[in-house]
Design a protein around this motif. Structure first.
Motif, PDB file in Angstrom:
ATOM      1  N   GLN A 103      -0.768   6.293  -5.829  1.00  0.00           N
ATOM      2  CA  GLN A 103      -0.426   7.524  -7.799  1.00  0.00           C
ATOM      3  C   GLN A 103      -0.406   8.625  -6.783  1.00  0.00           C
ATOM      4  OE1 GLN A 103      -2.192   6.852 -10.383  1.00  0.00           O
ATOM      5  NE2 GLN A 103      -2.408   4.858 -10.632  1.00  0.00           N
ATOM      6  N   LEU A 104      -1.837   9.205  -6.144  1.00  0.00           N
ATOM      7  CA  LEU A 104      -1.540  11.187  -5.637  1.00  0.00           C
ATOM      8  C   LEU A 104      -0.332  10.800  -4.439  1.00  0.00           C
ATOM      9  CD1 LEU A 104      -5.736  10.548  -4.884  1.00  0.00           C
ATOM     10  CD2 LEU A 104      -4.523  12.274  -6.827  1.00  0.00           C
ATOM     11  N   LEU A 105      -0.515  10.096  -3.279  1.00  0.00           N
ATOM     12  CA  LEU A 105       0.698  10.284  -2.664  1.00  0.00           C
ATOM     13  C   LEU A 105       1.907  10.752  -3.697  1.00  0.00           C
ATOM     14  CD1 LEU A 105       0.412   7.674   0.245  1.00  0.00           C
ATOM     15  CD2 LEU A 105       0.213  10.408   0.802  1.00  0.00           C
ATOM     16  N   GLU A 106       2.072  10.069  -4.748  1.00  0.00           N
ATOM     17  CA  GLU A 106       3.177  10.359  -5.132  1.00  0.00           C
ATOM     18  C   GLU A 106       3.779  11.363  -5.815  1.00  0.00           C
ATOM     19  OE1 GLU A 106       4.921   8.266  -9.395  1.00  0.00           O
ATOM     20  OE2 GLU A 106       4.563   6.962  -8.456  1.00  0.00           O
ATOM     21  N   LYS A 107       2.370  11.638  -6.351  1.00  0.00           N
ATOM     22  CA  LYS A 107       1.989  13.532  -7.421  1.00  0.00           C
ATOM     23  C   LYS A 107       2.393  14.318  -5.634  1.00  0.00           C
ATOM     24  CE  LYS A 107       0.056  11.522 -11.019  1.00  0.00           C
ATOM     25  NZ  LYS A 107       0.641  11.513 -12.078  1.00  0.00           N
ATOM     26  N   VAL A 108       2.463  14.342  -4.475  1.00  0.00           N
ATOM     27  CA  VAL A 108       2.235  14.966  -3.359  1.00  0.00           C
ATOM     28  C   VAL A 108       3.364  14.939  -3.484  1.00  0.00           C
ATOM     29  CG1 VAL A 108       2.255  15.505  -1.287  1.00  0.00           C
ATOM     30  CG2 VAL A 108      -0.141  14.628  -2.463  1.00  0.00           C
ATOM     31  N   LEU A 119      -2.503   2.364   3.814  1.00  0.00           N
ATOM     32  CA  LEU A 119      -1.630   3.498   3.547  1.00  0.00           C
ATOM     33  C   LEU A 119      -1.704   4.292   4.979  1.00  0.00           C
ATOM     34  CD1 LEU A 119      -2.695   3.977   0.141  1.00  0.00           C
ATOM     35  CD2 LEU A 119      -0.393   2.300   1.206  1.00  0.00           C
ATOM     36  N   TYR A 120      -1.828   3.943   5.973  1.00  0.00           N
ATOM     37  CA  TYR A 120      -1.960   4.642   7.227  1.00  0.00           C
ATOM     38  C   TYR A 120      -0.966   5.460   7.481  1.00  0.00           C
ATOM     39  CZ  TYR A 120      -3.984   6.625  12.059  1.00  0.00           C
ATOM     40  OH  TYR A 120      -4.098   7.294  12.403  1.00  0.00           O
ATOM     41  N   PRO A 121       0.528   4.536   7.762  1.00  0.00           N
ATOM     42  CA  PRO A 121       1.769   5.738   7.686  1.00  0.00           C
ATOM     43  C   PRO A 121       2.363   7.228   6.851  1.00  0.00           C
ATOM     44  CG  PRO A 121       2.106   3.187   8.362  1.00  0.00           C
ATOM     45  CD  PRO A 121       0.727   3.213   7.477  1.00  0.00           C
ATOM     46  N   GLN A 122       1.927   5.893   5.901  1.00  0.00           N
ATOM     47  CA  GLN A 122       2.770   6.552   4.929  1.00  0.00           C
ATOM     48  C   GLN A 122       1.854   8.093   4.286  1.00  0.00           C
ATOM     49  OE1 GLN A 122       2.175   3.673   4.468  1.00  0.00           O
ATOM     50  NE2 GLN A 122       3.496   2.359   3.095  1.00  0.00           N
ATOM     51  N   LEU A 123       0.642   7.951   4.619  1.00  0.00           N
ATOM     52  CA  LEU A 123      -0.322   9.029   4.347  1.00  0.00           C
ATOM     53  C   LEU A 123      -0.660  10.519   5.309  1.00  0.00           C
ATOM     54  CD1 LEU A 123      -4.025   7.198   3.641  1.00  0.00           C
ATOM     55  CD2 LEU A 123      -2.770   8.507   2.080  1.00  0.00           C
ATOM     56  N   PHE A 124      -0.711   9.411   6.821  1.00  0.00           N
ATOM     57  CA  PHE A 124      -0.161  10.176   8.019  1.00  0.00           C
ATOM     58  C   PHE A 124       1.033  11.222   7.722  1.00  0.00           C
ATOM     59  CE2 PHE A 124       1.363  11.323  11.997  1.00  0.00           C
ATOM     60  CZ  PHE A 124       0.627  12.112  12.580  1.00  0.00           C
ATOM     61  N   ALA A 125       2.529  10.442   7.404  1.00  0.00           N
ATOM     62  CA  ALA A 125       3.865  11.012   7.372  1.00  0.00           C
ATOM     63  C   ALA A 125       3.874  12.493   6.336  1.00  0.00           C
ATOM     64  CB  ALA A 125       4.553  10.099   7.065  1.00  0.00           C
ATOM     65  N   ILE A 164       5.440   5.053  11.957  1.00  0.00           N
ATOM     66  CA  ILE A 164       4.971   6.346  11.213  1.00  0.00           C
ATOM     67  C   ILE A 164       6.410   7.562  12.558  1.00  0.00           C
ATOM     68  CG2 ILE A 164       4.346   9.391  12.284  1.00  0.00           C
ATOM     69  CD1 ILE A 164       1.834   7.543  12.288  1.00  0.00           C
ATOM     70  N   VAL A 165       6.680   6.692  13.437  1.00  0.00           N
ATOM     71  CA  VAL A 165       8.155   6.846  13.865  1.00  0.00           C
ATOM     72  C   VAL A 165       9.685   6.889  12.235  1.00  0.00           C
ATOM     73  CG1 VAL A 165      10.092   7.264  15.263  1.00  0.00           C
ATOM     74  CG2 VAL A 165       7.460   7.301  16.382  1.00  0.00           C
ATOM     75  N   LYS A 166       9.136   5.520  12.011  1.00  0.00           N
ATOM     76  CA  LYS A 166      10.332   5.228  11.450  1.00  0.00           C
ATOM     77  C   LYS A 166      10.698   5.728   9.846  1.00  0.00           C
ATOM     78  CE  LYS A 166      11.646   1.959   7.650  1.00  0.00           C
ATOM     79  NZ  LYS A 166      11.014  -0.322   8.254  1.00  0.00           N
ATOM     80  N   ASN A 167       9.011   6.738   9.330  1.00  0.00           N
ATOM     81  CA  ASN A 167       9.036   7.018   8.181  1.00  0.00           C
ATOM     82  C   ASN A 167       9.340   8.949   8.422  1.00  0.00           C
ATOM     83  OD1 ASN A 167       7.496   6.265   6.035  1.00  0.00           O
ATOM     84  ND2 ASN A 167       6.360   5.394   7.521  1.00  0.00           N
ATOM     85  N   LEU A 168       9.359   9.331   9.532  1.00  0.00           N
ATOM     86  CA  LEU A 168       9.302  10.630  10.318  1.00  0.00           C
ATOM     87  C   LEU A 168      10.503  11.448  10.008  1.00  0.00           C
ATOM     88  CD1 LEU A 168       6.003  11.777  12.089  1.00  0.00           C
ATOM     89  CD2 LEU A 168       7.001  12.625   9.765  1.00  0.00           C
ATOM     90  N   ILE A 169      11.750  10.097  11.235  1.00  0.00           N
ATOM     91  CA  ILE A 169      12.949  10.343  11.623  1.00  0.00           C
ATOM     92  C   ILE A 169      13.917  10.620  10.452  1.00  0.00           C
ATOM     93  CG2 ILE A 169      15.202   9.290  12.021  1.00  0.00           C
ATOM     94  CD1 ILE A 169      13.798   7.290  13.819  1.00  0.00           C
TER      95      ILE A 169
END
Length: 1701
Positions: free
Chosen positions: A1228-1233, A1282-1288, A1384-1389
């Motif tokens: 929920q908080l990631l969605e808010k960010v 939620l590591y990759p989503q949080l990191f990216a 993480i790379v997939k989220n950042l490309i």
């Protein structure tokens, strides 16, 4: 043509002599000399021409040229022809006399040229100079000086001219009116006379052997008359000294009859000068020469002058020479030479003058006279031979002088006497005794004003004890000693006291020399006499043994032992029995018993007196045959290990007890080896006889007592044993406390073999008259009882204790109660009129306690200890308890309570058991006596000194230790849970005391007891630890005590209790429980008093307790914890609450349901109430609410005011308890960010200012909430999911907040916030901290730590360095979190196409650094990322383009094998980067060069070849860039390109030659990194240059770790260049000329030096290619450079151009 160019060079250099810098002038001089070495005559002619043409040139510049001419002439004198010599002579003559005034530097230089030419062309020089030396005309000053110097430099050539010169000069003496002319005439006469003497002394080599002294005598005498009768009376001091210096050597040449005639006037005249001149050296030197001349002619009138000579010279020696003024020292030497001359001719009269002076009371007179005597003894030995007895007799008074200076001089005289046989005469022993007394001087002690009387052997007075004396090299300064010992002066240093005698303060007018310096010189002298003067061996041996035993020579023992050892070994070499001491022939020698006793006793303190232990033991070993024939093998085997033991240790590291045991064992083995009862009896008597010698030396005396005990133990004669013991008891000094233990240890050791005799003697002594005299009926009422009787009783009681400890256990156990204890208590309790009166004497009480302690130890160690029933045990314990009760509770001044508890510790283990009441009374009494004492600080306040304070601290520590040992001993008797409960029943009230110091002591003791219990616990069957809960509840709240030490001990207690439970559950002794072990790590959190830290640590402790307490103990634990809420210490009360709630959370419990609308109430309660249990209950409630209504809870908390207060933060953290719930909240908080834009552009009010970025509230609040949740340890599982989503998300959040401001309302609110400093709300810092926390919580703590260590977090918040920080993060992720990267790379490309520049920069920087790691290749991400980096080359943002190139270059590190595959593509990218048009500061080009350097090693040659030349030409301009990074990168790349030059060898070789000069010159670059790059590039170029020597030089001298001597290196480089590529000379020179205008000084100086070395090594065949005119013109121009260092190199190079002319 060649000549004109050499001349031109010389003229250029001479033009430059006007340079004002001295170093440049020196280099010009060197260059002229260098030219002169090549073409001496040409240069001399050029100098001549230049000086003639530049007649107005100032004289300082003329001096440079003249000095160069002198050097050229000196070095090439054999090559000069006469015509050149004539030109030089004429020029120098003119230069010297051009000015009628004296211009010293100029005319001296010209004169030196003449002297140099005169070495070969003396006739030509004299021909020229004599033209300016005409009769009747006063000559130029430097004409005479030139004559003088020529006479010294060319004696054989000049002396034949002297007769003529003297003839012309004599009439001129009367014409000289000016002082400087008179002085130069004197100077000339002095050197003429010296030259004539040398000529006459070497007639066999002279050109005219017919020359005689008479040839010059009359002229010299005529000159002498003018000098002596007229000039010597002049008022100018300098002139008088010049006259005196001349008269000395002239006196050798004056006719004998004339000298005899002049002596009555000459000597008084010279002596009179001493009063006029403070500096007497020249007078003394001249006088000595006159005296020698007089003696040589056998003068009769000298006898008449003797008294005045002695009277004048003697004060010269008495005045001390100042070493800082060399002439005063030289004067002393000359005066002593005078005395030598006189003593050889008039020995009787000189002694008649000197010896009475020794009786003077004046210190200086006596010292000076002794110095003269030493000189005479050494240098006039044959004349003094028959005077020896007379001289020795005259030394009695000086021997009594107390002055250190006199002593020092006296020691030097004794040394001289030793070398010349004086000490073998009658009276010699007196001198040796004096020398040894000086060796025994104490440090800095006042000299006895009445003098030191030489007493007969046996009546010598003690001089005390010296400190350690350093054996320094103070030589005796005797002229006949070998040169290695002559005139050596050691630095005198003072030593500290060794504790045996306090050093006294010096008198205000103390000597310059301390007694230390006298002692040091004396020690050295004694050793030198023993080892280097053969004739002294029979004098010193065995005489020196007489000084070993007298106590007053203690300080001299080390040098005495060393000397004796050397002498003894020398005697042994002469014959087997040579060192056997004949006691029948030497009545004064000490007996072998005395020697052995003395050396053994002093060895007990081995480091005192310059490590006398080793010296004494070594001497003892050498004397073994003289001590007893049976000791040879034993001592040879045993003594070396003892010496080695001393040498391996230091005074600090040596264990004194262990060392004494070794010596006593050595003594015991010695006695066994001798096995002669008569010898042993005599030995013991000698030991007893020496006891009184050590009064005041407590340590040595105590050891001697032990030796006596050991010796008596080996004695078979029981009568002698009893007699000696009786004597010891009668003669002991009972008033000295230190002696009690010595006497007691003696009795104890003796009792090992003589128990019956020892006990009997102790009882007999009490009944003896000696004892009864001190113990009368009424003596207890008298003061003397305190001083005498109690001391005797104390000693006797102590004796019984030592006897009990040492005596054989099988014999002593039966005697303990019947004899030993009976007598001990008899001495302790005194009956008066039939009533028992207990003494109050502290000493007696302490001795009784110690004795009982030793008796108890003896029983414990006895073989029948288990069977022995000690019937008086309870009585003794009760006595100790009474002693403890009698001690005051408000202070601790005596060790009574400590020693009594130690005694009880040994008593309680004996049978029978103590009764329960006795045990209870003992425990309570000891606890109250120690724990109730005031705090240590308050006990120390009344102490006056640091020593008292330290003593009290040590006593307190020892007392606490004694209490712990006693309680452990009691617990050992009942090692069960019940016994433990019983012990803590006594300790419990103290643990809960409201006084901090009582709690601290009680918990410290408890920790020790529990640790002891755990260590001893051995569970054979699984049984319940029924009181675990109660005990844990007693200690666990103490983990939050107000005292840090209590907190630490409390954790230790809990740790031990939990391990006890594990043992009772059946776990093995070596089992280690990870949870329980974690308690040790938690102690760190208890060091700080901050309650939040304590809260966190106590919570963890409670978690451990909750997991390890068995279910059946949980309720009792909780109930007992609730009792802890009323603890007097509030911290402990709060801790109890924390632990109750933690236990409930960990183990589960029934919790009341909560509802969503009470969220605000919870927040309010947290603000109102400070009780911990309320806080914990609130956190539990929030968690339950969130598990049911997460969206409502999240929305409610996000609506809280920013920044979040501590209560809101606590509530957020409570949401991290359960992973599933936490994951949903994090999503929920990631969605808010991500939902809202990260910032909004806001126009500033100021006109013309740019817009600023302002953070939007919702993403900011959500970021803060993420931080709070993830900072809770329980959130780990959710974060991992939620590591990759949080990191990216968080990485991009950081990039979007760099430079972003807070909204105005939040800025003001943050400023107004009060209370504990909240976390910063600044958007970027907040995002960085959240990312950091996410990594830590997601199992990537190593990543966070690595980024922090590299400063990456700070860099990420910097607008200028943000991309560097991202690179640090990427590197850490690759190293420590590789498996996380694909997602993480997939989220950042997709972000690479973001419209926001900062997001593209961040993503590109992250990818670029990832490519630096092989993890990308392993995870099959390389191709994708490389394509994305290539695609960024056209990015509108320059930083993105630069980072893309960096990423492509990093592939060389991350996946080097892929570089070969994609080589062409990568190379094209790099070349495009170097050609980037939109790159004003060359940053992209710089990155392209750096990256290409890294890629080259892994590329195919075919890919490089086509671009090689293009790249080399493209980077060449960067070599001289103003930017160091560009210089470095381009040079490194150039070096790497050389690897691919094989295919284009000739083409690329041309590029190497183009860059060679630049690279060599940039070795002097101001930037070290550029120098390092040049070294690398040159090493790489070397193999491609076709010159093996040059290649080797580059490889060897240009290593990175090696410093470079640039000049020497360039010299060798140029040598190889000119050998291999001579045709390149002009090209190399032309390139160097370009750098004449460099902005860097070092390179500007290196360029001409480079040219100079090239010229130095080029062959003549290739010289023609150089455009000399252009080169010389350029150098001339550079010669005007403002920097002297540059001008110096130019001048040096100009000199070398002669090679190519």
């Amino acid at each position: 043509m060649t000549e004109s160019r050499i001349r031109r060079l010389a003229m250029t250099l001479m033009d430059a002599t006007t340079d004002k810098d001295p170093l440049v002038q020196e280099q010009i001089y060197n260059a002229l000399c260098y030219l002169g070495e090549s073409e001496p005559e040409e240069i001399l002619h050029a100098c001549d021409e230049y000086l003639r043409q530049h007649d107005k040139l100032a004289y300082p510049h003329r001096v440079i040229i003249l000095n160069a001419m002198e050097t050229v002439v000196k070095n090439n004198i054999a090559l000069l022809d006469k015509s050149t010599a004539k030109v030089v002579i004429f020029l120098a003559s003119n230069e010297m006399t051009k000015s009628k005034e004296v211009v010293r530097d100029w005319q001296q230089a010209a004169s030196n040229v003449l002297v140099a030419v005169g070495q070969r062309f003396i006739n030509k020089v004299m021909e020229e100079v004599l033209t300016k030396f005409q009769p009747g005309i006063l000559p130029h000053y430097f004409i005479m000086q030139t004559f003088a110097n020529l006479s010294v430099s060319n004696v054989f050539g000049m002396v034949p001219f002297l007769n003529s010169i003297l003839g012309t000069m004599l009439p001129m003496l009367g014409m000289a009116k000016q002082d400087h002319m008179k002085s130069v005439f004197c100077y000339a006469l002095q050197h003429f006379s010296e030259s004539i003497q040398e000529y006459l002394a070497n007639l066999d080599k002279a050109p005219d052997p017919t020359v005689r002294k008479d040839t010059f005598s009359n002229e010299i005498f005529s000159a002498y008359e003018v000098l002596f009768n007229s000039w010597l009376q002049h008022r100018e001091a300098k002139l008088r000294l010049a006259v005196v210096e001349a008269i000395g050597p002239m006196s050798y040449l004056v006719p004998s009859e004339k000298l005899e005639e002049q002596l009555p006037k000459l000597i008084p005249g010279i002596l009179a000068l001493y009063k006029k001149h403070a500096e007497a050296f020249y007078i003394s030197k001249s006088l000595c020469q006159i005296l020698e001349a007089s003696v040589n002619i056998g003068s009769r009138s000298l006898d008449m002058q003797l008294d005045s000579l002695l009277g004048t010279l003697h004060p010269q020696i008495c005045a001390p020479a100042d070493p800082s003024i060399p002439l005063t020292v030289k004067n002393h030497t000359e005066v002593l030479r005078c005395f030598t001359v006189l003593a050889c001719s008039f020995p009787d009269r000189v002694l008649a003058f000197l010896l009475p002076k020794l009786e003077s009371s004046n210190e200086r007179t006596r010292v000076g006279t002794l110095l003269i005597m030493r000189q005479i003894i050494n240098s006039a030995s044959s004349q003094m031979e028959i005077k020896k007895p007379f001289i020795l007799a005259s030394m009695k008074l000086p021997l009594q002088d107390s002055s250190n200076k006199v002593k020092r001089a006296m020691v030097q005289v004794i040394s001289a006497m030793a070398h010349h046989g004086y000490l073998e005469q009658a009276g010699g022993e007196m001198m040796l005794e004096y020398l040894i007394r000086q060796c025994a001087l104490p440090a800095d002690a006042k000299a006895h004003l009445g003098g030191i009387k030489l007493l007969k052997k046996g009546t010598l007075e003690g001089l005390g004890k010296s400190p350690t004396v350093a054996w320094q090299a103070h030589a005796c300064n005797c002229t006949h000693v070998s040169s290695s010992l002559q005139h050596r002066r050691g630095q005198i240093r003072g030593g500290g006291s060794d504790g045996l005698q306090q050093p006294k303060k010096q008198l205000p007018d103390a000597d310059d020399f301390t007694s230390d310096s006298v002692q040091s010189i004396s020690v050295n002298t004694l050793f030198l006499l023993s080892t280097t003067v053969d004739r002294m061996s029979n004098v010193l041996w065995p005489y020196l043994l007489e000084f070993v035993t007298p106590i007053q020579f203690t300080n001299a023992l080390t040098p005495l032992c060393k000397s004796l050892m050397y002498l003894a070994m020398k005697k042994q070499e002469e014959g087997e029995n040579a060192s056997l001491i004949r006691y029948d022939l030497n009545a004064n020698l000490p007996s072998p018993y005395a020697i052995t006793t003395r050396l053994l006793v002093v060895s007990s303190q081995p480091y005192v007196g310059d490590c006398r232990g080793t010296a004494a033991l070594r001497l003892l070993n050498v004397l073994h045959y003289s001590i007893h024939p049976a000791l040879d093998q034993l001592w040879s085997k045993k003594v070396p290990p003892l010496v080695e033991y001393i040498e391996e240790n230091t005074e600090k590291s040596l264990c004194q007890k262990e060392w004494e045991e070794k010596l006593l064992l050595f003594l015991q083995e010695t006695l066994m080896a001798v096995s002669d009862n008569a010898w042993i009896c005599q030995f013991s008597m000698e030991m007893c006889k020496q006891l009184n010698n050590y009064n005041g030396f407590a340590l040595e005396k105590n050891f001697l007592y032990k030796c006596i005990g050991t010796t008596l133990g080996a004695c078979i004669s029981k009568d002698l044993v009893q007699k000696q013991l009786q004597e010891l008891l009668e003669t002991a000094r009972y008033h000295e406390k230190a002696e009690w233990e010595g006497l007691a240890s003696c009795f104890g050791i003796c009792a090992i073999n003589h128990l019956e005799e020892t006990l009997a003697k102790l009882e007999d002594f009490v009944r003896s008259d000696v004892f009864k005299k001190s113990v009368g009926l009424f003596s207890i009422f008298k003061d003397r009882s305190d001083n005498e009787v109690e001391k005797i009783k104390s000693t006797l009681i102590l004796c019984y204790g030592f006897v009990a400890v040492y005596a054989p256990k099988e014999l002593v156990l039966s005697r303990i109660e019947a004899d030993i204890l009976k007598n001990v208590f008899q001495y302790f309790n005194t009956k008066v009129l039939g009533i028992k009166v207990e003494t109050k004497d502290l000493t007696l009480k302490l001795c009784l306690i110690r004795s009982i302690c030793m008796i108890s130890q003896a029983i414990c160690n006895g073989v029948k200890c288990g069977d022995f029933v000690f019937s008086r045990k309870a009585e003794l314990v009760a006595q100790m308890v009474e002693f403890i009760k009698a001690e005051p509770l408000d202070s601790m001044r005596t060790p009574v309570r400590q020693r009594a508890m130690i005694t009880c510790t040994y008593l309680v283990v004996l049978e029978p058991h103590l009764s329960d009441p006795d045990r209870t009374e003992l425990i309570d009494t000891c606890l109250a006596s120690v724990l109730a004492l005031p705090p240590l600080d308050s006990m120390k306040e009344g102490d006056g000194s640091v020593t008292d304070t330290l003593h009290k601290e040590m006593l307190y520590g020892d007392t606490i230790s004694a209490l712990k040992d006693l309680l452990k001993s009691l617990l050992q008797r009942n090692l069960t849970p019940h016994g433990l409960q019983d012990m803590f029943a006594h300790l419990g009230p103290w643990i809960k005391s409201n006084k901090e110091h009582e709690r601290q002591r009680a918990v410290e003791v408890s920790a020790a007891l529990l640790d002891f219990y755990l260590g001893k616990l051995n569970v054979s069957t699984v049984i319940p630890f029924y009181n675990l809960g109660v005990l844990i509840a007693l200690f666990s709240p103490r983990c939050s005590d107000s005292l840090a030490s209590v907190r630490q001990y409390a954790v230790d207690c809990v740790y031990c209790l939990l391990y006890m439970q594990l043992r009772y559950e059946g776990f093995a002794r070596d089992h280690r429980d990870e949870m329980v072990e974690g308690l040790k790590a938690l102690k760190k959190g208890l060091e700080e008093p901050d309650f939040t830290v304590l809260f966190h640590t106590c919570n963890n402790i409670a978690m451990v307790i909750g997991k390890r307490v068995p279910p059946d103990q949980l309720m009792s634990l909780l109930l007992a914890m609730f009792e802890g809420l009323v603890d007097p210490d509030k911290n402990c009360s709060r801790a109890a609450t924390v632990m109750i709630n933690s236990l409930l959370k960990e183990r589960g419990g029934v919790l009341q349901e909560k509802v969503p609308d009470i969220m605000s109430i919870i927040h309010g309660k947290l603000q109102e109430v400070d009780e911990e249990h309320v806080r914990k209950a609130a956190q539990q409630t929030v968690y339950i609410l969130a598990s049911q209504h997460k969206s409502v809870v999240v929305s409610s908390l996000l609506g809280s005011s920013l920044p979040f207060d501590s209560h809101t933060c606590t509530m957020w953290r409570s949401l991290a308890t359960e992973p599933n719930l936490t994951s949903q909240i994090l999503e929920q908080l990631l969605e808010k960010v991500n939902k809202d834009v990260p910032y909004k552009e806001s126009k500033c009010f100021l006109l013309g200012s740019s817009s600023e970025r302002v953070a939007t509230p919702l993403p900011l609040a959500a970021t803060c909430a993420l931080y709070e949740i993830m900072s809770a340890p329980e959130s780990g599982a959710a974060v991992l999911g939620l590591y990759p989503q949080l990191f990216a998300t968080l990485l991009l959040r950081v990039s979007c907040t760099v430079g972003v401001q807070l909204p105005k309302n939040l800025q003001s609110r943050e400023r107004r916030s009060t209370g504990p400093a909240p976390r910063s709300l600044e958007p970027c810092s907040c995002a960085v901290e959240t990312l950091r926390t996410m990594l830590a919580r997601g199992g990537s703590e190593e990543v966070a730590q690595a980024v922090g260590s590299a400063g990456g977090w700070e860099l990420m918040g910097s607008p200028e360095r943000h991309h560097d920080g991202v690179a640090v993060l990427a590197s850490a992720m690759a190293r420590h979190a590789g498996p996380r990267l694909p997602l993480i790379v997939k989220n950042l490309i997709p972000i690479l196409s973001s419209v926001l520049d900062n997001q593209r920069v961040t993503t590109t920087a992250f990818f670029a650094e990832l490519l630096n790691s092989n993890v990308v290749n392993d995870l099959i991400l390389l191709e994708t990322m490389m394509d994305n980096m290539t695609g960024r080359q056209k990015d509108p943002c320059m930083l993105v383009r630069m980072l893309a190139l960096r990423g492509l270059g990093n592939i060389s590190s991350g996946a080097p094998e892929k570089v070969r595959k994609h080589g062409a593509k990568l190379l094209a990218s790099m070349v495009n980067g170097m050609d980037d048009k939109d790159d004003p500061h060359n940053l992209v080009a710089l990155e392209a060069m750096s990256s290409l350097s890294k890629l080259l090693d892994h590329m195919e040659e075919s890919d490089i070849q086509s671009m090689l030349l293009h790249v080399a030409i493209r980077i060449r301009p960067f070599f001289d860039s103003e930017q160091p990074d560009l210089r470095k990168s381009s040079i490194v790349l150039f070096g790497n390109l050389t690897k691919f030059s094989e295919g284009n060898c000739e083409v690329f070789f041309e590029q190497i030659l183009n860059g060679l000069v630049t690279l060599l010159l940039h070795l002097q670059d101001p930037k070290p990194e550029v120098v390092k790059a040049c070294k690398f590039a040159l090493r790489m170029c070397g193999p491609n240059m076709g010159c093996e020597g040059l290649c080797d030089m580059f490889l060897n001298h240009l290593r990175e770790d090696r410093s470079l001597h640039y000049g020497e290196f360039m010299n060798n480089v140029c040598k190889h260049l000119m050998q291999s590529y001579p045709e390149m000379l002009n090209r190399l020179i032309s390139t160097n000329l370009f750098y004449f205008k460099s902005t860097w000084v070092d390179i500007r100086a290196a360029a001409p030096m480079f040219i100079g070395f090239l010229v130095l090594h080029v062959d003549e065949d290739h010289c023609q290619q150089v455009d000399l005119d252009q080169l010389i013109s350029s150098l001339n121009l550079l010669l005007k450079d403002p920097v002297p260092a540059v001008r110096m190199k130019v001048a040096e190079t100009l000199g070398r151009l002669v090679r190519i002319l």
